[in-house]
Design a protein around this motif. Structure first.
Motif, PDB file in Angstrom:
ATOM      1  N   VAL A   9     -20.859 -15.164   4.835  1.00  0.00           N
ATOM      2  CA  VAL A   9     -19.626 -15.173   4.048  1.00  0.00           C
ATOM      3  C   VAL A   9     -19.994 -15.402   2.591  1.00  0.00           C
ATOM      4  CG1 VAL A   9     -17.394 -16.265   3.642  1.00  0.00           C
ATOM      5  CG2 VAL A   9     -18.274 -16.071   5.982  1.00  0.00           C
ATOM      6  N   ARG A  10     -19.579 -14.487   1.729  1.00  0.00           N
ATOM      7  CA  ARG A  10     -19.802 -14.618   0.293  1.00  0.00           C
ATOM      8  C   ARG A  10     -18.469 -14.873  -0.401  1.00  0.00           C
ATOM      9  NH1 ARG A  10     -22.999 -10.386   2.126  1.00  0.00           N
ATOM     10  NH2 ARG A  10     -25.235 -10.550   1.668  1.00  0.00           N
ATOM     11  N   SER A  11     -18.528 -15.588  -1.512  1.00  0.00           N
ATOM     12  CA  SER A  11     -17.320 -15.906  -2.267  1.00  0.00           C
ATOM     13  C   SER A  11     -17.583 -15.713  -3.748  1.00  0.00           C
ATOM     14  CB  SER A  11     -16.891 -17.355  -1.986  1.00  0.00           C
ATOM     15  OG  SER A  11     -15.778 -17.711  -2.779  1.00  0.00           O
ATOM     16  N   TYR A  24     -13.347 -13.206  -0.913  1.00  0.00           N
ATOM     17  CA  TYR A  24     -14.337 -13.415   0.144  1.00  0.00           C
ATOM     18  C   TYR A  24     -14.802 -12.082   0.733  1.00  0.00           C
ATOM     19  CZ  TYR A  24     -12.895 -18.328   0.274  1.00  0.00           C
ATOM     20  OH  TYR A  24     -12.612 -19.627  -0.055  1.00  0.00           O
ATOM     21  N   ARG A  25     -16.055 -12.076   1.153  1.00  0.00           N
ATOM     22  CA  ARG A  25     -16.581 -10.967   1.951  1.00  0.00           C
ATOM     23  C   ARG A  25     -17.259 -11.547   3.185  1.00  0.00           C
ATOM     24  NH1 ARG A  25     -19.308  -5.303   0.892  1.00  0.00           N
ATOM     25  NH2 ARG A  25     -20.458  -5.045   2.862  1.00  0.00           N
ATOM     26  N   LEU A  26     -16.903 -11.011   4.351  1.00  0.00           N
ATOM     27  CA  LEU A  26     -17.489 -11.404   5.626  1.00  0.00           C
ATOM     28  C   LEU A  26     -18.340 -10.252   6.153  1.00  0.00           C
ATOM     29  CD1 LEU A  26     -17.710 -13.006   8.352  1.00  0.00           C
ATOM     30  CD2 LEU A  26     -15.553 -11.883   9.002  1.00  0.00           C
ATOM     31  N   TYR A  48     -18.581  -6.625  -4.650  1.00  0.00           N
ATOM     32  CA  TYR A  48     -18.659  -7.126  -3.282  1.00  0.00           C
ATOM     33  C   TYR A  48     -17.807  -6.308  -2.308  1.00  0.00           C
ATOM     34  CZ  TYR A  48     -21.252 -11.124  -5.005  1.00  0.00           C
ATOM     35  OH  TYR A  48     -22.213 -11.920  -5.574  1.00  0.00           O
TER      36      TYR A  48
END
Length: 240
Positions: A9-11, A24-26, A48
């Motif tokens: 998970v990126r934020s 967010y990216r999952l 992203y």
């Protein structure tokens, strides 16, 4: 913000009037989902969102201030200010999707109304020609590496949103409510610059990238000072 058992998970920060908004990216099992939340169109969301299977952003900033004035009685200056400091217009949504090229682009946090849906879709299609769906309540998206299905539950039919000024007009005509001739809106105690780090505004995508030339409007992030509204402009003439 998270990297365990194959789940990443990126934020990233987003520009939304004041500090605190994030996207967010999952990524999991070779599939990816992006959720930007509220905010202005920005470079990090474009970065992203690239190649995501499902990219969901917001579109509460329909850049049709004049139409919203006609429909809801909202002063155009206030509507445009909200777009220019908080939200993503339909043109910008199309630009984000066109650059990121997700398998499916979706929008949420917008006014779904038959009166403006066609205009919203036209703005998106000014840039993006890929798969698109409305992110309405009870929407369901099934994703595999081979295919994507979009469906929604069967819900009762609905009418369009009732403009609040119509209810006020009825109260005035019935003698149950008395309004002044003019209303002067209070000025904010804090400016956008007081509440938001400049670096987040610097990440916003240049509006010239997504506005068609014939409808370009330079964003204005300043609240209209000492704005006075004539009640008759919102409710219409009081004398019959």
């Amino acid at each position: 913000v998270y990297d365990e058992d194959g789940v990443v998970v990126r934020s990233w920060p987003r520009s939304h009037a004041k500090d605190g908004a994030v996207g967010y990216r999952l990524d999991w099992n070779g599939l990816s989902f992006v959720w930007t939340g509220d905010g202005r169109p920005d470079e990090l969301s474009r970065k992203y969102g690239e190649g995501a299977d499902v990219f969901v952003t917001e579109m509460s900033g329909q850049d049709i201030g004049q139409l919203m004035t006609y429909k809801y009685g909202i002063p155009q200056e206030l509507f445009n200010y909200t777009i220019d400091t908080h939200h993503t217009s339909h043109y910008a949504v199309g630009k984000l999707f066109a650059d990121a090229r997700p398998r499916l682009g979706m929008v949420t946090h917008y006014t779904q109304d038959e009166d403006i849906d066609a205009e919203m879709l036209a703005g998106i299609r000014a840039h993006y020609d890929g798969l698109f769906q409305w992110g309405i309540d009870v929407a369901v998206v099934n994703v595999t590496k081979e295919a994507i299905w979009y469906r929604k539950a069967v819900i009762p039919g609905k009418s369009g949103t009732v403009p609040p000024f119509r209810e006020l007009q009825a109260e005035v005509e019935a003698g149950r409510l008395e309004l002044p001739e003019e209303i002067t809106l209070p000025n904010p105690r804090l400016t956008r610059a007081d509440q938001q780090d400049q670096k987040y505004r610097d990440m916003e995508i240049d509006p010239r990238e997504y506005y068609p030339e014939d409808v370009f409007r330079a964003p204005n992030g300043e609240w209209p000072k000492d704005l006075t509204i004539k009640v008759s402009d919102v409710l219409g003439p009081r004398d019959k």
